[in-house]
Design a protein around this motif. Structure first.
Motif, short mmCIF file in Angstrom:
data_model
loop_
_atom_site.label_atom_id
_atom_site.label_comp_id
_atom_site.label_asym_id
_atom_site.label_seq_id
_atom_site.Cartn_x
_atom_site.Cartn_y
_atom_site.Cartn_z
N UNK A 146 20.53 5.94 -36.88
CA UNK A 146 20.18 6.53 -35.01
C UNK A 146 19.72 4.73 -34.08
N UNK A 147 19.63 5.04 -33.25
CA UNK A 147 19.13 3.98 -32.46
C UNK A 147 19.39 5.00 -30.57
N UNK A 148 17.74 4.38 -30.30
CA UNK A 148 17.13 5.67 -29.18
C UNK A 148 16.95 4.47 -28.45
N UNK A 149 17.04 4.08 -27.20
CA UNK A 149 16.22 3.28 -26.12
C UNK A 149 15.66 4.29 -25.12
N UNK A 150 14.37 3.64 -25.06
CA UNK A 150 13.46 4.66 -23.35
C UNK A 150 13.17 3.07 -22.62
N UNK A 151 13.80 2.82 -21.63
CA UNK A 151 13.08 2.32 -20.42
C UNK A 151 12.07 2.78 -20.45
N UNK A 152 11.33 1.45 -20.17
CA UNK A 152 9.40 1.90 -19.85
C UNK A 152 9.77 1.50 -18.94
N UNK A 153 8.17 2.14 -17.58
CA UNK A 153 7.38 1.31 -16.28
C UNK A 153 5.76 1.17 -17.29
N UNK A 154 6.04 0.10 -17.05
CA UNK A 154 4.12 -0.22 -17.66
C UNK A 154 3.18 0.49 -16.02
N UNK A 155 1.93 0.86 -16.46
CA UNK A 155 1.70 1.67 -15.18
C UNK A 155 0.81 -0.19 -14.52
N UNK A 156 1.17 0.30 -13.04
CA UNK A 156 0.74 -1.08 -12.45
C UNK A 156 1.89 -1.75 -11.99
N UNK A 157 2.74 -1.05 -12.46
CA UNK A 157 3.88 -2.52 -11.99
C UNK A 157 4.93 -1.83 -10.76
N UNK A 158 5.36 -1.57 -9.53
CA UNK A 158 5.75 -1.36 -8.59
C UNK A 158 6.79 -0.49 -9.05
N UNK A 159 7.03 0.87 -8.67
CA UNK A 159 8.21 1.45 -9.74
C UNK A 159 9.21 2.27 -8.18
N UNK A 160 10.26 1.58 -8.02
CA UNK A 160 10.54 2.40 -6.70
C UNK A 160 11.66 3.71 -7.38
N UNK A 161 12.05 4.27 -8.25
CA UNK A 161 12.76 4.87 -9.19
C UNK A 161 11.30 6.19 -8.75
N UNK A 162 10.31 6.91 -9.01
CA UNK A 162 10.12 7.95 -8.94
C UNK A 162 8.63 8.14 -7.97
N UNK A 163 8.88 8.87 -6.82
CA UNK A 163 8.86 9.27 -5.57
C UNK A 163 7.86 10.55 -5.74
N UNK A 164 7.09 10.48 -4.66
CA UNK A 164 5.79 11.66 -4.61
C UNK A 164 5.72 12.40 -3.81
N UNK A 165 5.55 13.50 -3.25
CA UNK A 165 6.01 14.75 -2.63
C UNK A 165 4.55 15.01 -1.98
N UNK A 166 4.41 15.34 0.02
CA UNK A 166 3.62 15.67 0.52
C UNK A 166 2.77 16.53 -0.05
N UNK A 167 1.15 16.14 0.49
CA UNK A 167 -0.27 17.46 -0.42
C UNK A 167 0.01 18.93 -0.26
N UNK A 168 0.64 19.62 -1.15
CA UNK A 168 0.01 20.79 -0.41
C UNK A 168 -0.49 21.66 0.28
N UNK A 169 -0.15 22.87 1.36
CA UNK A 169 -0.78 23.33 2.48
C UNK A 169 -1.99 24.19 1.44
N UNK A 170 -1.30 25.15 0.80
CA UNK A 170 -1.97 26.11 0.44
C UNK A 170 -2.71 25.91 -1.31
N UNK A 171 -2.54 25.66 -1.73
CA UNK A 171 -3.31 25.72 -2.97
C UNK A 171 -4.25 23.54 -3.24
N UNK A 172 -5.30 24.18 -3.89
CA UNK A 172 -5.74 22.92 -4.05
C UNK A 172 -5.25 22.27 -5.51
N UNK A 173 -4.51 21.17 -5.33
CA UNK A 173 -3.96 20.51 -6.79
C UNK A 173 -5.27 19.63 -7.88
#
Length: 648
Positions: free
Chosen positions: A508-535
């Motif tokens: 059995x073979x499984x493949x993962x595509x990995x974006x190394x830390x520090x490499x520009x990533x256009x596929x994952x996106x952030x959200x705005x900071x939360x208003x009612x709680x501190x993360x």
């Protein structure tokens, strides 16, 4: 006396006719690179007598003295007509067609001119090939109606098997797939899934392409395409049932990304050392199975499997159509004539009481249960369950209940047009078994003879993988394929959660595509900071060169408690050109699959690149499957150009 003379004349005529027939054999090759071509139609000109070449390009055809020519056709190549003469062996070399496929539009199982058509056009394709499971070959045409005021045509197609009109593709059923996307290693450090040893998608995709059509996107399950091929992995040496291997390099479609290959290899068991088998052949003999590439191919397949049986094995045969019935009680494996005679007597007709057939098959298997043996139902069908328990959910509940008996399920899919892939995938997944699509007799031999142990004998069950990614090394990751096998992170430690099985010698073979830390990533996106709680920001004091840790769980065949092992992958990728041939070939198959799916993650993937990589990584290819893949990719490339022409 007159009757005697007449009988002698008839016998002499029959003998003379028999003497006038002979067998023509040979191979069909690509004239450019001398590689064999699989799926080429070889017909006796002016007749319906014909075959398709197997994966090694070989064919065998009986002709009479009245037959003078062979007609050879294959998509993307110039058709040929060859004089037979007195030859008994004829090798054929086909030249690539200079006519650009940009000038045609592929519709269903046929083609028509790109020009806008008013009214309706009726065209006739090549005659059916009775001896070939996939009788639609070359440029088989159908019937199309195109309204020039609309962007798309309403189409219906001729079925050369059945001989009537039906919307073939529309009657096939595939479970929708939403591709795995990239996950942030900070937000989602764990990736959990069940392994899958099925390979049905590849042979089904091959059927579409060899018939001159790109497959539906949801028919393309990339993990099954990758796992169709055998890879050179070392078997476990420590008494464990499964060994785990890893390899890390660059992703060919984006060299800034890493590609991780995880390879599992099951313990190899020689056929004479395998436990005794209690098998039940559950055969669909409903009216939908009457085509040449269905019940007749099922019969040939199961007779080949019968030849592998030993005296300690036993087989029963259950059939279902309007009703289910036992046509052969459990019979020792050395009584091969009795088993084959029962298979030969089967005929198609009636509706499809699939649910009742499954219940009877499991009941028969339980009545002949072998403790410490291989107890298995082998279902052969096109999946068209339309009477009784017909929905996927009903079947799923039925199989989940029956599998508690310790009887496993293997599913063999056949045919086209009304093919129900979604039902058969569900049955195999829930039945602790595997699923193969048999599109020709060569595929039957691969599944039931060459891979006999892996197909029928389980050595590890409920096999799960869980990867933990180090956010200091990995920005985000994506599992390629396995969409239908994803698990919740809590499922990994839950021994009650069902997962995949591995057969003897399976890899059995499984493949993962990995974006190394520090490499520009256009596929994952952030959200705005939360208003009612501190993360709170995640912090870690763990410093190492680890990229990820792989946890691996499985159960012994008769076990109820899983075992755990771990492997650490460090951030030391090798150059792609120095990666193993298996790694490079698997990456080419993945790239090809993403192109067929028109994946949003395909990035810089190209057919030319996938073909180039596969050619360089073909390696030891005794069975010819990798060479066949290269030809398949080349045909898909031509068909993709046709699709672009259709859109334009």
């Amino acid at each position: 006396m007159k009757r005697l003379i007449l009988l002698l004349l008839m016998l002499s005529g029959f003998t003379a006719l028999k003497a006038q027939t002979r067998t023509i054999t040979g191979h069909v090759y690509d004239a450019a690179d001398k590689q064999p071509l699989a799926g080429v139609a070889v017909l006796v000109t002016g007749t319906k007598n014909g075959v398709q070449t197997n994966v090694t390009g070989a064919y065998s055809l009986r002709v009479t003295e009245r037959n003078t020519q062979l007609s050879i056709s294959y998509i993307g190549f110039e058709s040929q007509t060859i004089n037979i003469g007195k030859n008994t062996k004829i090798d054929i070399y086909l030249k690539a067609s200079n006519r650009s496929l940009n000038e045609v539009v592929v519709v269903g199982y046929g083609v028509q001119r790109k020009s806008v058509v008013t009214g309706s056009v009726s065209t006739v394709g090549p005659a059916p090939v009775p001896n070939a499971p996939n009788a639609i070959v070359g440029r088989a045409a159908g019937v199309a109606v195109m309204d020039k005021s609309k962007a798309f045509a309403k189409q219906r197609f001729v079925s050369p098997i059945v001989g009537n009109y039906q919307a073939l593709q529309e009657q096939e059923n595939y479970k929708g797939i939403t591709e795995n996307g990239f996950q942030s290693s900070k937000d989602n450090p764990l990736s959990t899934f069940s392994i899958d040893v099925d390979a049905a998608s590849y042979s089904n995709v091959r059927r579409f392409i060899n018939n001159g059509q790109l497959p539906p996107k949801d028919a393309v399950r990339i993990e099954e395409m990758i796992n169709y091929f055998n890879y050179n992995l070392s078997a476990p040496t420590n008494g464990e049932p499964v060994a785990i291997h890893t390899e890390l390099s660059a992703a060919p479609w984006n060299p800034q990304h890493r590609l991780l290959r995880i390879g599992l290899k099951a313990r190899v068991v020689q056929n004479d050392k395998l436990p005794a088998s209690n098998l039940v052949f559950l055969i669909d003999v409903s009216g939908s199975m009457g085509s040449a590439n269905k019940l007749p191919l099922v019969q040939s397949s199961l007779k080949m499997l019968t030849d592998q049986l030993r005296p300690q094995d036993k087989v029963a045969i259950v059939v279902y159509a309007g009703a289910a019935g036992l046509v052969l009680p459990s019979t020792p494996g050395d009584q091969k004539t009795t088993i084959k005679d029962a298979i030969d007597r089967l005929n198609a007709g009636g509706s499809t009481a699939g649910g009742e057939g499954i219940k009877l098959a499991y009941r028969t298997a339980k009545q002949n249960y072998l403790k410490n043996g291989n107890n298995r139902v082998i279902l052969a069908t096109d999946g068209d369950f339309n009477v009784g328990a017909s929905s996927d959910e009903d079947m799923e509940r039925l199989i989940e209940q029956e599998r508690k008996s310790g009887v496993f399920l293997s599913v063999l899919g056949y045919g086209m047009g009304n093919y129900k892939d979604s039902k058969m995938e569900t049955l195999a997944d829930k039945g602790n078994g595997n699923y193969a699509y048999i599109d020709n007799i060569t595929e039957a031999r691969k599944t039931l003879v060459s891979e006999f142990g892996g197909t029928l004998f389980t050595v590890a069950k409920d096999v799960k993988l869980q990867l933990e990614f180090n956010p200091a090394k990995v920005a985000s990751y994506r599992l390629i394929g396995y969409e239908n096998r994803m698990l919740n992170k809590e499922d990994f430690n839950n021994d009650l959660k069902d997962a995949g099985e591995m057969g003897a010698g399976h890899n059995v073979t499984a493949l993962y595509e990995i974006i190394p830390a520090g490499v520009h990533d256009k596929f994952t996106h952030t959200v705005d900071p939360l208003k009612y709680q501190k993360v709170e920001k995640a912090t870690t004091n763990y410093v190492s060169n680890d990229m990820l840790t792989i946890k691996f769980r499985y159960k012994e065949l008769n076990g109820t408690v899983s075992k755990l092992s771990q492997v650490v992958v460090v951030d030391k990728p090798v150059d792609f050109k120095n990666a193993s041939a298996d790694f490079r070939f698997a990456s080419a198959v993945a790239e090809f699959g993403m192109l067929l799916r028109d994946s949003e993650f395909k990035q810089n993937a190209r057919f030319d690149e996938a073909i180039k990589i596969a050619r360089a990584a073909k390696g030891n290819d005794d069975e010819g499957y990798r060479a066949e893949f290269i030809k398949l990719a080349e045909s898909a490339k031509l068909l993709s150009k046709s699709s672009l022409a259709a859109v334009e």
